[in-house]
Design a protein around this motif. Structure first.
Motif, PDB file in Angstrom:
ATOM      1  N   THR A  72      16.114   4.692  38.313  1.00 44.94           N
ATOM      2  CA  THR A  72      15.683   4.963  39.681  1.00 44.94           C
ATOM      3  C   THR A  72      14.168   5.076  39.683  1.00 44.94           C
ATOM      4  N   LEU A  73      13.529   4.424  40.620  1.00 47.37           N
ATOM      5  CA  LEU A  73      12.075   4.442  40.732  1.00 47.37           C
ATOM      6  C   LEU A  73      11.679   5.384  41.862  1.00 47.37           C
ATOM      7  N   ASP A  74      11.006   6.470  41.501  1.00 47.85           N
ATOM      8  CA  ASP A  74      10.569   7.483  42.462  1.00 47.85           C
ATOM      9  C   ASP A  74       9.095   7.231  42.793  1.00 47.85           C
ATOM     10  N   THR A  84      16.871   0.802  40.932  1.00 53.88           N
ATOM     11  CA  THR A  84      17.129   1.291  42.283  1.00 53.88           C
ATOM     12  C   THR A  84      15.898   2.007  42.786  1.00 53.88           C
ATOM     13  N   LEU A  85      15.537   1.749  44.019  1.00 52.72           N
ATOM     14  CA  LEU A  85      14.398   2.437  44.607  1.00 52.72           C
ATOM     15  C   LEU A  85      14.855   3.781  45.140  1.00 52.72           C
ATOM     16  N   LEU A 114      14.870  -4.116  49.024  1.00 52.72           N
ATOM     17  CA  LEU A 114      14.882  -3.078  48.002  1.00 52.72           C
ATOM     18  C   LEU A 114      15.822  -1.932  48.328  1.00 52.72           C
ATOM     19  N   VAL A 147       7.482  -4.198  41.190  1.00 46.03           N
ATOM     20  CA  VAL A 147       8.784  -3.638  41.568  1.00 46.03           C
ATOM     21  C   VAL A 147       9.789  -4.751  41.864  1.00 46.03           C
ATOM     22  N   VAL A 174      10.367   7.292  48.484  1.00 43.38           N
ATOM     23  CA  VAL A 174       9.066   6.631  48.581  1.00 43.38           C
ATOM     24  C   VAL A 174       8.157   7.423  49.513  1.00 43.38           C
ATOM     25  N   ARG A 184      13.079  -5.612  39.520  1.00 41.70           N
ATOM     26  CA  ARG A 184      14.413  -5.541  40.143  1.00 41.70           C
ATOM     27  C   ARG A 184      15.145  -6.871  39.998  1.00 41.70           C
ATOM     28  N   ALA A 236      15.297   0.493  50.487  1.00 40.94           N
ATOM     29  CA  ALA A 236      14.466   1.696  50.480  1.00 40.94           C
ATOM     30  C   ALA A 236      15.035   2.774  51.386  1.00 40.94           C
TER      31      ALA A 236
END
Length: 138
Positions: free
Chosen positions: A71-73, A104-105, A125, A88, A108, A92, A127
């Motif tokens: 997971t991308l924070d 996974t985003l 994405l 990103v 943000v 992905r 988001a």
């Protein structure tokens, strides 16, 4: 006519100072990247052409260490340009696991959300709502 003096240097023995050191994975003066034991990549600061390669390396290493998913924070990102967005999107796209994206985003920042909305990549994405955005009153 006088010959010109020789100002050449021997590149084998001359050094103009310390050799430039590569930016360590996840470290840059304007950006920090941390990978939690659970596989969340937490980014803070600015993602731009100067920091994108550090983020790319960290994402690649995190995805190798956590093949089930990362997971991308981006909730603490204060600036992100097209170089950051490209990292990103590429990560992905390159890490599909049986048709499921391994990246996974997560949360943000409002600035990242604005970039995703302007570029039409928010839906791509998946988001979530930006951190700090108020939902409808109940």
């Amino acid at each position: 006519m006088q010959p010109l003096s020789d100002h050449s240097i021997d590149l084998g023995t001359h050094t103009a100072g310390p050799a430039p050191r590569p930016v360590p994975t996840g470290s840059h003066p304007s950006m920090t990247v941390e990978v939690t034991p659970g596989g969340t990549v937490v980014v803070s600061g600015e993602i731009d052409s100067a920091t994108a390669s550090a983020l790319r390396r960290t994402l690649r290493l995190a995805l190798l260490a956590h093949p089930a998913g990362v997971t991308l924070d981006l909730s603490a990102v204060t600036f992100c340009d097209c170089a950051g967005l490209r990292v990103v999107l590429t990560a992905r796209h390159q890490h599909l696991d049986g048709g499921r994206h391994a990246l996974t985003l997560g949360p943000v920042s409002p600035r990242v959300m604005r970039l995703l909305e302007l570029t039409g990549t928010r839906e791509v994405l998946g988001a979530p709502e930006p951190v700090g955005k108020k939902g409808p009153s109940q």
